[in-house]
Design an enzyme around this catalytic site. Structure first.
Site, short mmCIF file in Angstrom:
data_model
loop_
_atom_site.label_atom_id
_atom_site.label_comp_id
_atom_site.label_asym_id
_atom_site.label_seq_id
_atom_site.Cartn_x
_atom_site.Cartn_y
_atom_site.Cartn_z
N ARG A 99 -2.94 6.80 6.98
CA ARG A 99 -3.73 7.42 8.04
C ARG A 99 -2.96 7.18 9.35
O ARG A 99 -2.09 8.60 9.54
CB ARG A 99 -4.81 6.23 8.24
CG ARG A 99 -6.58 7.58 9.01
CD ARG A 99 -7.51 6.37 8.68
NE ARG A 99 -7.82 6.06 7.78
CZ ARG A 99 -9.04 6.06 7.27
NH1 ARG A 99 -9.93 6.98 8.03
NH2 ARG A 99 -9.62 6.43 5.95
N THR A 135 -6.92 -1.93 0.95
CA THR A 135 -6.19 -0.52 1.54
C THR A 135 -5.01 -0.14 0.68
O THR A 135 -4.18 -1.07 1.50
CB THR A 135 -6.49 0.29 2.67
OG1 THR A 135 -6.21 1.07 3.36
CG2 THR A 135 -6.41 -1.64 3.55
N HIS A 161 -4.89 12.08 -2.79
CA HIS A 161 -5.87 10.73 -3.84
C HIS A 161 -4.99 10.55 -4.73
O HIS A 161 -5.81 9.66 -5.38
CB HIS A 161 -7.41 10.87 -3.77
CG HIS A 161 -7.55 11.80 -2.64
ND1 HIS A 161 -7.64 12.62 -1.77
CD2 HIS A 161 -8.45 11.00 -2.35
CE1 HIS A 161 -8.43 12.43 -0.73
NE2 HIS A 161 -8.60 11.10 -0.88
N ASP A 201 -3.53 2.03 2.69
CA ASP A 201 -2.76 1.26 3.92
C ASP A 201 -2.46 0.72 4.33
O ASP A 201 -0.17 1.12 5.09
CB ASP A 201 -3.60 2.14 5.00
CG ASP A 201 -4.39 3.66 4.41
OD1 ASP A 201 -3.53 4.28 3.54
OD2 ASP A 201 -5.06 4.17 5.34
N ASP A 261 -2.32 -1.44 6.60
CA ASP A 261 -2.70 -1.12 7.63
C ASP A 261 -3.84 -2.20 8.25
O ASP A 261 -3.95 -2.38 9.58
CB ASP A 261 -2.97 -0.11 8.31
CG ASP A 261 -4.34 0.37 7.76
OD1 ASP A 261 -4.92 -0.18 6.67
OD2 ASP A 261 -5.28 1.23 8.09
N GLY A 288 -11.96 3.39 1.46
CA GLY A 288 -11.05 4.67 0.50
C GLY A 288 -11.04 3.40 -0.42
O GLY A 288 -10.65 2.16 -0.56
N ARG A 322 -18.57 5.51 2.32
CA ARG A 322 -18.39 5.66 3.74
C ARG A 322 -19.52 5.77 4.12
O ARG A 322 -20.00 6.94 4.68
CB ARG A 322 -16.93 6.53 4.55
CG ARG A 322 -15.91 5.96 3.78
CD ARG A 322 -15.29 6.99 4.07
NE ARG A 322 -13.80 7.77 3.91
CZ ARG A 322 -12.16 5.95 4.24
NH1 ARG A 322 -12.65 4.85 4.49
NH2 ARG A 322 -10.98 6.95 3.17
N ASP A 371 -9.87 -1.74 7.22
CA ASP A 371 -10.36 -2.72 9.33
C ASP A 371 -11.52 -1.60 9.28
O ASP A 371 -12.22 -2.15 9.63
CB ASP A 371 -9.35 -2.07 9.92
CG ASP A 371 -8.91 -0.64 9.80
OD1 ASP A 371 -9.65 -0.02 9.06
OD2 ASP A 371 -8.37 -0.05 11.13
O1 F6P Z 1 -7.75 4.39 3.65
C1 F6P Z 1 -6.48 5.13 2.60
C2 F6P Z 1 -7.12 6.01 2.61
O2 F6P Z 1 -6.39 7.07 1.53
C3 F6P Z 1 -5.90 7.49 4.09
O3 F6P Z 1 -4.78 7.08 3.64
C4 F6P Z 1 -6.26 8.54 4.17
O4 F6P Z 1 -6.02 9.23 5.54
C5 F6P Z 1 -7.60 8.48 3.32
O5 F6P Z 1 -7.91 7.29 3.11
C6 F6P Z 1 -8.52 9.19 3.23
O6 F6P Z 1 -9.79 9.18 3.24
P1 F6P Z 1 -11.00 9.91 2.40
O7 F6P Z 1 -10.51 9.24 0.51
O8 F6P Z 1 -12.11 9.37 2.86
O9 F6P Z 1 -10.74 11.64 2.60
#
Ligand code: F6P
Length: 330
Positions: free
Chosen positions: A172, A126, A259, A128, A130, A12, A73, A104
């Site tokens: 997440r 990120t 987002h 997050d 985390d 992300g 990803r 991670d």
């Molecule tokens: O890891 C960053 C993040 O924005 C999380 O907070 C969220 O759960 C996830 O990515 C969403 O991912 P995507 O943009 O692939 O839906």
């Protein structure tokens, strides 16, 4: 020919990634390395989407959210074949070190490349927050400021109606965004995955507040919360909202910020953090060091073994939670 260093962003995106790319390119030039930009993360690496970068390529990007290198990803990269193809591509282009800006999952991929002989340096990016071995990851500060702006606006409309407002935030599996933004917004209730959830307790807290004359409530819900008592349909905030309506006299409204939290101009903190971490990562690469992630702990930049970092679990600072509990109980 100067030694080559690749730079990619993965997973992300997070505000401040561009500031990290800018510094990585310019620091590489400073250390007489040749910077190569790799587009679309590991996916693009496997497909050979890479090119040399100049200082001009990273002009005017420090203030921009997102990542000029794009992100992805990659499922293929998770397979041994995909990783072999990635290493072949780096060798074909004589790239000896790789800067990976991401979370991670991206670091796990980085470690597998390190094991195949590529010098890899991870930079935590990120929203997050985390990632262990760093107090904050790039993007978190901007994200919580975005949440705060949104909740300020929700508060305006909330103060005009007698309702409970649930705001679901990202993270997440982590409650960092919810806890920090909830504290900053003066939330009445903060629900995070790290703390066991008793919805009946939440309902009775809200009912008591109404009895005492409180006209509206702000409830910040982390997306990783799994409310056992609720019906399992829809997002956590939707489930919790329905449960509150069924057990109290309160009407609820739900906002899922989604987002929007990943965009926007990075804050000062994120730009400075990104710049410091990226510089240090490139300095390590120039010295031939690999297999590390860089982080900032107690305002000092430091390097940690990637394998060690990936074996740790980021701990939420519970002092912040206790502070919220005190402030929201009165
Ligand atoms: O890891 C960053 C993040 O924005 C999380 O907070 C969220 O759960 C996830 O990515 C969403 O991912 P995507 O943009 O692939 O839906």
């Amino acid at each position: 020919m100067n030694r080559r260093i690749g730079i990619l962003t993965s997973g992300g995106d997070a505000p401040g990634m561009n500031a990290a790319i800018r510094t990585a390119v310019r620091a590489a030039l400073h250390f007489n390395l040749e910077p190569w930009g790799i587009f679309r993360g590991y996916h693009g690496l496997i497909n050979g989407e890479l090119q040399p970068m100049t200082s001009r390529d990273v002009s005017g990007i420090i203030q921009r959210g997102g990542t000029i290198l794009k992100s992805a990803r990659s499922d293929l990269f998770k397979t041994p074949e995909g990783r072999d193809r990635a290493v072949d591509m780096l060798r074909k282009h004589n790239i000896e070190s790789l800067i990976v800006i991401g979370g991670d999952g991206s670091f796990r991929g980085a470690l597998s490349l390190q094991e195949k002989g590529i010098n890899v340096l991870g930079i935590p990016g990120t929203i997050d927050n985390d990632i262990p071995c760093t107090d904050f990851s790039i993007g978190f500060d901007t994200a919580v400021n975005t949440v705060m702006d949104a909740v300020n606006k929700i508060r305006d409309t909330a103060s005009s109606h007698d309702r409970a407002y649930l705001v679901e935030v990202m993270g997440r599996h982590s409650g960092y965004i919810a806890l920090y933004s909830g504290l900053a917004c003066g939330a009445d209730v903060i629900l995070i995955p790290e703390v066991p959830l008793d919805l009946d307790e939440v309902c009775s807290k809200l009912a008591t507040a109404v009895d005492e004359g409180k006209t509206f409530n702000i409830i910040v819900v982390a997306e990783g919360v799994r409310p056992a008592q609720a019906d399992g349909n829809g997002s956590p905030a939707m489930q919790i909202g329905r449960y509150i309506e069924s057990k109290t006299s309160l009407e609820t409204r739900i906002t899922i910020l989604g987002h929007i939290q990943r965009g926007g101009a990075p804050t000062v903190r994120d730009r400075v953090l990104a710049s410091r971490l990226a510089y240090y990562a490139v300095e390590l690469a120039a010295r031939g060091v690999g297999g590390k992630m860089v982080g900032e702990v107690d305002q000092k930049v430091a390097a940690f073994d990637l394998a060690y970092a990936l074996a740790q679990e980021k701990q939420l600072n519970m002092d912040y939670y206790r502070l919220y509990e005190v402030l929201s109980a009165i």
